[in-house]
Design an enzyme around this catalytic site. Structure first.
Site, PDB file in Angstrom:
ATOM      1  N   HIS A  58      10.703-100.896  27.991  1.00 29.71           N
ATOM      2  CA  HIS A  58      10.961-102.055  27.188  1.00 29.71           C
ATOM      3  C   HIS A  58      11.078-103.283  28.115  1.00 29.71           C
ATOM      4  CE1 HIS A  58      14.872-100.309  28.382  1.00 29.71           C
ATOM      5  NE2 HIS A  58      15.134-101.603  28.534  1.00 29.71           N
ATOM      6  N   ASN A  59      10.658-104.597  27.355  1.00 29.68           N
ATOM      7  CA  ASN A  59      10.807-105.954  27.964  1.00 29.68           C
ATOM      8  C   ASN A  59       9.768-106.111  29.169  1.00 29.68           C
ATOM      9  OD1 ASN A  59      12.963-106.199  25.820  1.00 29.68           O
ATOM     10  ND2 ASN A  59      14.490-105.591  27.427  1.00 29.68           N
TER      11      ASN A  59
END
Length: 302
Positions: free
Chosen positions: A230-231
């Site tokens: 994620h991210n």
């Protein structure tokens, strides 16, 4: 095998604006293709560099109908026709794709679950047993193989390839601890944005962002069996090789080459970085660096 006149190949290079130098007879034909180490008479082949050419020079003869070579001295090399280019591998496979490649048939396969709220562009091909959730957007000319999952809100650009078993946009491995010491999953409100001309390998996972989106920019190539958490942000034209694991909130610059490696969370990898095979990256990496090892250390500059 299809017969192609060498003049057709020259016209193809001219049309694409390729810069080249040639010594050819436009009346000659090629009949298929072969590797230079297992050369077949009257075919087109290529060599990578001057060393490779030197290694096989004595074995070459006028039977070599057409050879794609780098910008090197061809004096004393016995081949019938040759074309010099700066990127012989790329040009060779470009020629093969145009004259011998299979034309992609765009269609929708069987047993797919596709939300009515998904937006699918023109000439998109979707294999079998795929799940495409609401608000997914797929750009024109993209090819999606079998058993692919595109979770809610994922955006994919034009002319991308998503290979079988890829899972894009599921929630990531993000947890916080409550007052009782229990692990509580952090909600993921972001999604995944994938640019144009991106390839995603088989069984690769790209997780959605927690707040902002996970972003894969134009021209990125991700091999099979990779994990992108994620991210993460990956800059244009970066290549990521099989079994690489990129932990959460890593930022990777443009034009990088990342061999099979592990990259710790929240690091910044600069532009034009090479990370060698088997590396464990635990610190930021500056532009143009070559790093490898466990832990990875800078060894040189590109």
């Amino acid at each position: 095998m299809k017969v192609v006149n060498i003049k057709e190949i020259i016209d193809f290079l001219d049309k694409k604006g390729n810069i080249y130098e040639s010594s050819v007879c436009n009346e000659d034909d090629i009949i298929g293709f072969s590797s230079i180490t297992h050369y077949k008479k009257n075919t087109i082949s290529w060599v990578k560099n001057e060393k490779k050419l030197a290694d096989i020079k004595e074995k070459l003869s006028d039977e070599v109908q057409l050879l794609i070579v780098p910008n090197i001295d061809m004096k004393g090399v016995s081949v019938k026709n040759y074309i010099k280019v700066s990127n012989p591998k790329g040009i060779f496979f470009d020629i093969l794709g145009n004259f011998y490649g299979e034309k992609e048939e765009y269609n929708i396969g069987k047993n797919n679950v596709i939300s009515t709220l998904a937006k699918i562009g023109d000439n998109v091909s979707i294999g079998n047993n795929c799940i495409i959730e609401e608000y997914v957007e797929i750009g024109h000319g993209t090819i999606i193989y079998n058993n692919v999952v595109l979770a809610k809100g994922v955006k994919i650009g034009i002319n991308c390839t998503i290979k079988s078993g890829a899972v894009i946009g599921e929630i990531g491995f993000g947890y916080s601890t409550n007052e009782n010491g229990e692990s509580i999953r952090v909600p993921h409100f972001g999604s995944v944005d994938i640019g144009n001309n991106v390839d995603i390998g088989a069984n690769t996972t790209i997780e959605r962002g927690t707040i902002d989106n996970t972003v894969i920019e134009d021209g990125v190539k991700v091999d099979d069996l990779c994990q992108i958490s994620h991210n993460v942000y990956i800059g244009e034209n970066t290549n990521i090789i099989t079994n690489t694991a990129i932990y959460g909130s890593v930022k990777i610059g443009k034009g990088c080459y990342i061999a099979t490696s592990v990259i710790r969370n929240q690091l910044t990898i600069g532009n034009n970085v090479t990370i060698g095979m088997g590396s464990v990256v635990v610190k930021d990496v500056t532009d143009n660096s070559i790093v490898f090892g466990n832990p990875a250390k800078e060894k040189d500059k590109r």
